[in-house]
Design a protein around this motif. Structure first.
Motif, PDB file in Angstrom:
ATOM      1  N   ASP A  45       7.158  -1.795  12.014  1.00  0.00           N
ATOM      2  CA  ASP A  45       6.449  -1.132  10.922  1.00  0.00           C
ATOM      3  C   ASP A  45       7.447  -0.322  10.092  1.00  0.00           C
ATOM      4  OD1 ASP A  45       3.938  -2.076  11.595  1.00  0.00           O
ATOM      5  OD2 ASP A  45       3.424  -0.333  12.822  1.00  0.00           O
ATOM      6  N   TYR A  80      -0.880  -2.559   4.420  1.00  0.00           N
ATOM      7  CA  TYR A  80       0.184  -3.343   5.046  1.00  0.00           C
ATOM      8  C   TYR A  80       0.562  -4.566   4.212  1.00  0.00           C
ATOM      9  CZ  TYR A  80      -1.122  -0.724   9.264  1.00  0.00           C
ATOM     10  OH  TYR A  80      -1.392   0.264  10.170  1.00  0.00           O
ATOM     11  N   VAL A 128       4.459  -0.651   5.748  1.00  0.00           N
ATOM     12  CA  VAL A 128       3.257   0.179   5.854  1.00  0.00           C
ATOM     13  C   VAL A 128       3.349   1.270   4.795  1.00  0.00           C
ATOM     14  CG1 VAL A 128       1.842   1.583   7.391  1.00  0.00           C
ATOM     15  CG2 VAL A 128       3.275  -0.240   8.343  1.00  0.00           C
ATOM     16  N   ALA A 163       6.351  -5.408   8.971  1.00  0.00           N
ATOM     17  CA  ALA A 163       5.292  -5.037   8.040  1.00  0.00           C
ATOM     18  C   ALA A 163       5.727  -3.790   7.292  1.00  0.00           C
ATOM     19  CB  ALA A 163       3.981  -4.767   8.780  1.00  0.00           C
TER      20      ALA A 163
END
Length: 310
Positions: free
Chosen positions: A16, A97, A87, A85
């Motif tokens: 993330d 996302y 975020v 991803a």
């Protein structure tokens, strides 16, 4: 009261990359199934994660994070990059996302059969790896209970009708299903979330949970409904909150001796008071997580402190 089954979690790890307005990017270990595995290990459970990690900095970061938290990590022979991803958090800490994910999980031999299997999110609907996930769940559910969280990511779900069929198939294989009201709104637009969840309950699970953020959560079980409010918390961000709710749920179900293939009928006969206690543990786990940055679920002492708070 302190049954500690072995947990097998099957699903993706995601790096993330957290982006805040006016701040440098930060990389956190993530991925819904990985977060659930980490949460279970922090709560003292013997937990294995079957996943994919690339031979890159993100893969090494995630592996160190998981093994440092007590998770046994098993991977296949894939050599692609670790899924990532971006975020983006808004001013209230809500996350959106954008994904760079390939899920190609192949068969992996297991040393032992677990008492409980959890899966969900990208891993359960993204081919070709989803076929491996489904085959493993179908094989293992003869001796293990199963939980599932669709954790819908619209950008990765593909055709809507096909995605709904895949999610419903996974729900039908499961004993416990958790979904957010946002998941259910995407899957069944315009339908009441609890009514939509009731459709899953009719397909076989013993327990279906619906989370509604600040508005609390609802549990559906055969012949009953249990509602609980969210615990008060100063929200830093919501990253990993649903996964902490899931690991808190499984922790409490294990404590009540309700997980494992030999406990399936006992789980199906669970009374509303027990389910209310399970929801309290789940909500407390989520409340701890939203009060700090990233997917950082509680350990046993932190969960107990959250439950004891007036």
């Amino acid at each position: 009261m302190h049954d500690r089954p072995d947990f097998l979690v099957i699903g993706e790890c995601v790096a993330d990359i957290v982006r805040l307005p006016g701040a440098p990017d930060r990389v956190h270990p993530g991925g819904s199934p990985a977060n659930v595995a980490h949460g279970l290990a922090r709560l003292g459970h013997d937990t294995t994660l079957l996943t994919q990690l690339g031979p890159d900095d993100n893969g090494r970061l995630i592996r160190a994070h998981l093994t440092g938290g007590g998770v046994a990590v098993r991977t296949d022979d894939a050599t692609g990059p670790t899924p990532a991803a971006v975020v983006t958090l808004d001013g209230e800490g809500r996350a959106s996302y954008a994904f760079e994910v390939a899920w190609t999980l192949g068969p992996v031999a297991l040393d032992r059969r677990p008492r409980h299997v959890h899966t969900g999110s990208i891993a359960a609907v993204t081919e070709p790896g989803a076929a491996t996930v489904h085959a493993a769940v179908e094989s293992l559910r003869t001796t293990a209970t199963v939980s599932y969280d669709p954790n819908v990511r619209p950008a990765l779900m593909g055709d809507h009708d096909t995605a709904v069929r895949r999610v419903e198939r996974c729900a039908g294989l499961s004993d416990v299903v958790k979904a957010s009201d946002e998941d259910l709104e995407w899957l069944y637009p315009g339908r009441d979330a609890v009514a939509a969840a009731g459709r899953w309950l009719a397909a076989g699970p013993a327990l279906v949970l619906v989370t509604r953020g600040r508005d609390g959560a609802t549990a559906l079980l055969p012949g009953a409904r249990v509602d609980i409010g969210a615990l008060p918390a100063e929200v830093v961000d919501t990253v990993g909150a649903g996964d902490a709710f899931m690991s808190g749920t499984l922790h409490a179900l294990a404590a009540h001796g309700l997980l494992g293939g030999d406990r399936r009928e006992r789980l199906r006969a669970t009374d509303p008071d027990t389910v209310r206690d399970v929801l309290r543990h789940a909500a407390a786990s989520a409340a701890v997580t939203v009060a700090r940055a990233g997917a950082n679920p509680p350990d046993t002492a932190e969960l107990r402190a959250a439950l004891d708070r007036p």
